[in-house]
Design a protein around this motif. Sequence first.
Motif, mmCIF file in Angstrom:
data_model
loop_
_atom_site.group_PDB
_atom_site.id
_atom_site.type_symbol
_atom_site.label_atom_id
_atom_site.label_comp_id
_atom_site.label_asym_id
_atom_site.label_seq_id
_atom_site.Cartn_x
_atom_site.Cartn_y
_atom_site.Cartn_z
ATOM 1 N N SER A 19 0.882 -1.183 0.000
ATOM 2 C CA SER A 19 0.000 0.000 0.000
ATOM 3 C C SER A 19 0.911 1.221 0.000
ATOM 4 O O SER A 19 1.713 1.372 0.919
ATOM 5 N N PRO A 20 0.777 2.091 -0.977
ATOM 6 C CA PRO A 20 1.700 3.239 -1.058
ATOM 7 C C PRO A 20 1.289 4.376 -0.134
ATOM 8 O O PRO A 20 0.999 5.479 -0.568
ATOM 9 N N THR A 21 1.280 4.092 1.171
ATOM 10 C CA THR A 21 0.850 5.101 2.152
ATOM 11 C C THR A 21 2.018 5.555 3.017
ATOM 12 O O THR A 21 1.823 6.208 4.031
ATOM 13 N N GLY A 22 3.224 5.163 2.646
ATOM 14 C CA GLY A 22 4.415 5.548 3.396
ATOM 15 C C GLY A 22 5.570 4.736 2.831
ATOM 16 O O GLY A 22 5.363 3.916 1.919
ATOM 17 N N TYR A 23 6.769 4.958 3.362
ATOM 18 C CA TYR A 23 7.923 4.173 2.897
ATOM 19 C C TYR A 23 7.890 2.783 3.523
ATOM 20 O O TYR A 23 7.475 2.622 4.673
ATOM 21 N N LEU A 24 8.301 1.784 2.769
ATOM 22 C CA LEU A 24 8.347 0.417 3.289
ATOM 23 C C LEU A 24 9.420 0.321 4.362
ATOM 24 O O LEU A 24 10.449 0.979 4.279
ATOM 25 N N HIS A 25 9.186 -0.535 5.358
ATOM 26 C CA HIS A 25 10.175 -0.703 6.423
ATOM 27 C C HIS A 25 10.767 -2.110 6.381
ATOM 28 O O HIS A 25 10.409 -2.945 5.542
ATOM 29 N N VAL A 26 11.641 -2.340 7.340
ATOM 30 C CA VAL A 26 12.397 -3.585 7.341
ATOM 31 C C VAL A 26 11.471 -4.813 7.479
ATOM 32 O O VAL A 26 11.758 -5.884 6.941
ATOM 33 N N GLY A 27 10.331 -4.628 8.151
ATOM 34 C CA GLY A 27 9.363 -5.728 8.272
ATOM 35 C C GLY A 27 8.773 -6.085 6.911
ATOM 36 O O GLY A 27 8.652 -7.272 6.553
ATOM 37 N N HIS A 28 8.426 -5.059 6.122
ATOM 38 C CA HIS A 28 7.940 -5.333 4.758
ATOM 39 C C HIS A 28 9.018 -6.065 3.965
ATOM 40 O O HIS A 28 8.727 -6.979 3.200
ATOM 41 N N ALA A 29 10.266 -5.600 4.141
ATOM 42 C CA ALA A 29 11.363 -6.207 3.370
ATOM 43 C C ALA A 29 11.411 -7.712 3.645
ATOM 44 O O ALA A 29 11.540 -8.521 2.718
ATOM 45 N N MET A 50 -0.237 -2.900 -6.840
ATOM 46 C CA MET A 50 -0.193 -1.688 -6.017
ATOM 47 C C MET A 50 -1.576 -1.461 -5.399
ATOM 48 O O MET A 50 -2.555 -1.276 -6.115
ATOM 49 N N GLU A 51 -1.643 -1.482 -4.067
ATOM 50 C CA GLU A 51 -2.934 -1.385 -3.371
ATOM 51 C C GLU A 51 -3.162 0.063 -2.937
ATOM 52 O O GLU A 51 -2.987 0.436 -1.782
ATOM 53 N N ASP A 52 -3.564 0.866 -3.912
ATOM 54 C CA ASP A 52 -3.617 2.317 -3.712
ATOM 55 C C ASP A 52 -5.047 2.836 -3.629
ATOM 56 O O ASP A 52 -5.354 3.905 -4.150
ATOM 57 N N LEU A 53 -5.936 2.068 -2.985
ATOM 58 C CA LEU A 53 -7.343 2.482 -2.978
ATOM 59 C C LEU A 53 -7.642 3.633 -2.025
ATOM 60 O O LEU A 53 -8.647 4.309 -2.187
ATOM 61 N N ASP A 54 -6.798 3.820 -1.037
ATOM 62 C CA ASP A 54 -7.094 4.873 -0.065
ATOM 63 C C ASP A 54 -6.784 6.233 -0.686
ATOM 64 O O ASP A 54 -5.621 6.600 -0.855
ATOM 65 N N PRO A 55 -7.824 6.992 -1.066
ATOM 66 C CA PRO A 55 -7.560 8.224 -1.824
ATOM 67 C C PRO A 55 -6.838 9.274 -0.995
ATOM 68 O O PRO A 55 -6.145 10.126 -1.531
ATOM 69 N N ASP A 56 -7.005 9.228 0.328
ATOM 70 C CA ASP A 56 -6.387 10.268 1.153
ATOM 71 C C ASP A 56 -4.934 9.964 1.465
ATOM 72 O O ASP A 56 -4.119 10.870 1.596
ATOM 73 N N ARG A 57 -4.604 8.689 1.599
ATOM 74 C CA ARG A 57 -3.261 8.362 2.089
ATOM 75 C C ARG A 57 -2.325 7.829 1.012
ATOM 76 O O ARG A 57 -1.108 7.797 1.206
ATOM 77 N N ARG A 218 -19.076 4.530 1.843
ATOM 78 C CA ARG A 218 -20.055 5.466 1.272
ATOM 79 C C ARG A 218 -19.411 6.544 0.412
ATOM 80 O O ARG A 218 -20.088 7.200 -0.368
ATOM 81 N N ASP A 219 -18.101 6.732 0.524
ATOM 82 C CA ASP A 219 -17.446 7.691 -0.377
ATOM 83 C C ASP A 219 -17.058 7.041 -1.701
ATOM 84 O O ASP A 219 -16.310 7.601 -2.493
ATOM 85 N N GLY A 220 -17.574 5.811 -1.946
ATOM 86 C CA GLY A 220 -17.418 5.211 -3.269
ATOM 87 C C GLY A 220 -16.176 4.353 -3.425
ATOM 88 O O GLY A 220 -15.822 3.992 -4.561
ATOM 89 N N VAL A 221 -15.537 3.979 -2.332
ATOM 90 C CA VAL A 221 -14.289 3.221 -2.438
ATOM 91 C C VAL A 221 -14.498 1.801 -1.909
ATOM 92 O O VAL A 221 -15.018 1.631 -0.801
ATOM 93 N N PRO A 222 -14.097 0.788 -2.689
ATOM 94 C CA PRO A 222 -14.194 -0.586 -2.171
ATOM 95 C C PRO A 222 -13.219 -0.791 -1.015
ATOM 96 O O PRO A 222 -12.179 -0.136 -0.959
ATOM 97 N N SER A 223 -13.548 -1.686 -0.106
ATOM 98 C CA SER A 223 -12.675 -1.906 1.053
ATOM 99 C C SER A 223 -11.509 -2.822 0.678
ATOM 100 O O SER A 223 -11.547 -3.539 -0.330
ATOM 101 N N TYR A 224 -10.508 -2.802 1.522
ATOM 102 C CA TYR A 224 -9.369 -3.709 1.352
ATOM 103 C C TYR A 224 -9.838 -5.167 1.249
ATOM 104 O O TYR A 224 -9.362 -5.921 0.395
#
Length: 312
Positions: A19-29, A50-57, A218-224
């Motif tokens: 999810s592109p909501t921040g930089y990946l960390h060592v746990g993701h690695a 790329m799981e980029d559904l969160d429009p705000d983050r 309700r803002d039109g976005v499917p959930s994870y």
Amino acid sequence: MASLAPAPTSGYRGRLAPSPTGYLHVGHARTFWTAWLRAREAGGTLIMRMEDLDPDRSKAIYAEAALDDLRWLGIRWLEGPDKGGPFAPYVQSKRYSIYLAAWRKLLRNGWLYPCRCSRKDLESALGAPHESSQPGGQVNDKIEPLDDEPIYPGTCRQNLWRAPQLPGPTASDIETPDGINWRFHVRDGEVVEFYDQNLGPQRYVAGEDFGDFVVWRRDGVPSYQLACAVDDATMGITEVVRGADLLKSTARQILIHRALGYTPPAWYHCKLVVDHNGRRLAKRHDSLSLRSMRQRGLTPMNILAAELPVEG
Ligand code: GLU
């Protein structure tokens, strides 16, 4: 360090799903490295989604950084946003029509109901404000995975569209989910069991370990939960490798797979790396991000071979 994505010799299909909501960390690695190794050992195909559904983050800069950091680690994928492939697009924000078709099928088959509860309603029904309340949204409606959310008290369950003989709109009259939250109706007491290739047998009870969860906001976005299950199925994923923080999400996603008539993939959950206080790593732990470790001159080997504490 391994560098090529070899041609597949088996039907194994794994995926990397940042999810592109921040930089990946060592746990993701660690988790992504495990995913890459398992695909390679199986002679299979690894894909990048790329799981980029969160429009705000979600931010393009983090999506680019994730691809770049994973390549730097030595991980290679055969299909993805940068490579194309038979299941394109590999970016969730471009796959709405696929999620919409799944939402319609779930609705027509009696799995969904519209939920009008506000965050305040839920907090008072649940007794107290809960940590997972999101500003501007409802409890339970995260796009980002949130494994341990409060159990929905069931206030709007009576809205379930099961009885087309009743007067009023029927499921087949409803074409779009817009403007309201939609929840998946779990069967209370249903046991969801699966065998985890790393952690062994797992067992969860619907209504106790998790409740009715949001599939469309309700803002039109499917959930994870919806997007992930639908993508894993429609992209032909045979094994999901991810962090153990998502075990209960797996139980929910198995219910979605079954409700849509899919065969769920195999599962492999990695134990989570923790910090020196035993807390799970989060994208806010800047000093443990791959970006900052790279800038400090660490090598992929330093990161992958280090002894790090894990949960449990
Ligand atoms: N995109 C999710 C995350 O970064 C992971 C989803 C998954 O692997 O199923 O937390």
